[in-house]
Design a protein around this motif. Structure first.
Motif, mmCIF file in Angstrom:
data_model
loop_
_atom_site.group_PDB
_atom_site.id
_atom_site.type_symbol
_atom_site.label_atom_id
_atom_site.label_comp_id
_atom_site.label_asym_id
_atom_site.label_seq_id
_atom_site.Cartn_x
_atom_site.Cartn_y
_atom_site.Cartn_z
ATOM 1 N N LEU A 164 58.589 -10.256 8.568
ATOM 2 C CA LEU A 164 59.766 -11.539 7.402
ATOM 3 C C LEU A 164 59.921 -12.060 9.532
ATOM 4 N N GLY A 165 60.143 -13.674 8.772
ATOM 5 C CA GLY A 165 60.040 -14.222 9.657
ATOM 6 C C GLY A 165 62.169 -13.459 10.704
ATOM 7 N N ALA A 166 62.400 -14.628 11.767
ATOM 8 C CA ALA A 166 63.305 -14.832 12.526
ATOM 9 C C ALA A 166 64.458 -14.735 11.629
ATOM 10 N N ARG A 167 64.501 -15.875 11.113
ATOM 11 C CA ARG A 167 65.599 -16.270 10.023
ATOM 12 C C ARG A 167 66.180 -15.063 9.107
ATOM 13 N N GLU A 168 64.677 -15.180 8.206
ATOM 14 C CA GLU A 168 64.872 -13.997 7.231
ATOM 15 C C GLU A 168 65.385 -13.013 7.444
ATOM 16 N N SER A 169 65.066 -12.548 8.720
ATOM 17 C CA SER A 169 65.568 -10.951 9.615
ATOM 18 C C SER A 169 66.555 -11.141 9.272
ATOM 19 N N GLY A 170 67.075 -12.284 10.451
ATOM 20 C CA GLY A 170 68.963 -12.400 10.540
ATOM 21 C C GLY A 170 69.073 -12.103 8.836
ATOM 22 N N ASN A 171 68.986 -12.373 8.317
ATOM 23 C CA ASN A 171 69.512 -12.784 7.185
ATOM 24 C C ASN A 171 69.753 -10.900 6.195
ATOM 25 N N VAL A 172 68.851 -10.493 6.664
ATOM 26 C CA VAL A 172 68.595 -9.466 5.733
ATOM 27 C C VAL A 172 69.666 -8.198 7.451
ATOM 28 N N LEU A 173 69.542 -9.083 8.542
ATOM 29 C CA LEU A 173 70.596 -7.873 9.310
ATOM 30 C C LEU A 173 71.904 -8.409 9.315
ATOM 31 N N ARG A 174 72.126 -9.007 9.007
ATOM 32 C CA ARG A 174 73.706 -9.622 8.440
ATOM 33 C C ARG A 174 74.329 -8.696 7.373
#
Length: 272
Positions: free
Chosen positions: A191-201
């Protein structure tokens, strides 16, 4: 991520005590013990073949452990199938996501658990009835809104979504139905940075809502962002654990690769 008072004092939701698993002559898990507390995010670290995936498959009903005890909320359980794991409130997202590409979000959320019993039917018709499309659509929309997942129209097939959106759907489904434990295997891989950030949230939001989460990840930066504790496996053995902070980064790496400098006691302190 600093361990908060909530996770430090909570009674374990899952306890694994002396669990071993063999595949023929290969000992995939060797006398592993650990615990997961309410509202905690626990990271499982280690190289490929270290035993992480074998352990979560024992917890999720894919494998039956050969020795040891698994307890959920203090009660010893035998998780013989993924359905039994679901009944215990344990939901798992594997790397392949297990999504139906030709289904939309609603279809994937409720596959295998479609509500089919209208309220007016008597209880002896529990396995009869019609699929309640409107109820499923409404609940799916509420879940997506609560988790703040950015997705296209509800009737879009999963196969037409981006990798990040597919990952978000799989994670959201697990977090919606896993009322006790959510297990995520490499949730941010590819996943890209933005998509990864969403999953981590989503992971942290689930923890804040009281759900317990186990994540397998090779990305230590992501682990440090969301995890309260990290347990390291090597060759089927739990070799140590530590709070995943910048200060403990080298220690965790040393345990993963097998350096003597990384050997620590279970409380994260250097052994005497």
């Amino acid at each position: 991520m600093q361990q908060n008072e909530k996770t430090a004092e909570a009674t374990p939701v899952v306890e694994v005590e002396g669990v071993s698993k063999r595949f023929g002559a290969n000992l995939a898990l060797d006398d592993v013990s650990l615990e997961l507390r309410k509202g905690e995010v626990l990271a499982l670290l280690g190289d490929n073949g270290a035993g992480k995936s074998t352990l979560i498959k024992c917890l999720s009903g894919v494998y039956r452990h050969d020795e040891g005890v698994i307890r959920v909320n203090g009660k010893e359980v035998n998780v013989d199938s993924p359905m039994e794991a679901r009944e215990l409130g344990i939901e798992t997202v594997y790397q392949d996501l297990a999504l139906f590409d030709n289904f939309n979000v609603v279809g994937n959320f409720f596959a295998g658990r479609e509500p089919t019993k209208p309220k007016w039917l008597p209880k002896w018709f529990a396995n009869w009835g019609w699929v309640e499309d409107k109820a499923m659509s409404k609940e799916s929309e509420e879940i997506i809104n609560d988790l703040q997942v950015n997705l296209p129209e509800a009737d879009v097939e999963i196969g037409l979504m981006s990798g990040g959106q597919r990952q978000a759907v799989a994670c959201a489904r697990a977090m919606a139905f896993g009322d006790q434990v959510v297990i995520l295997d490499e949730p941010t891989s590819a996943l890209g940075a933005r998509e990864s950030g969403n999953v981590l949230r989503l992971i942290r939001d689930a923890a804040n809502q009281g759900r317990s989460t186990i994540i397998i990840s090779h990305n230590l930066d992501h682990v440090m962002q969301v995890a309260d504790r990290a347990v390291v496996f090597r060759r089927g053995v739990k070799v140590g654990e530590a709070i995943p902070t910048r200060e403990n980064h080298e220690r965790l790496v040393s345990m993963i690769v097998g350096s003597s400098e990384g050997k620590v006691a279970d409380d994260g302190e250097e052994p005497g």
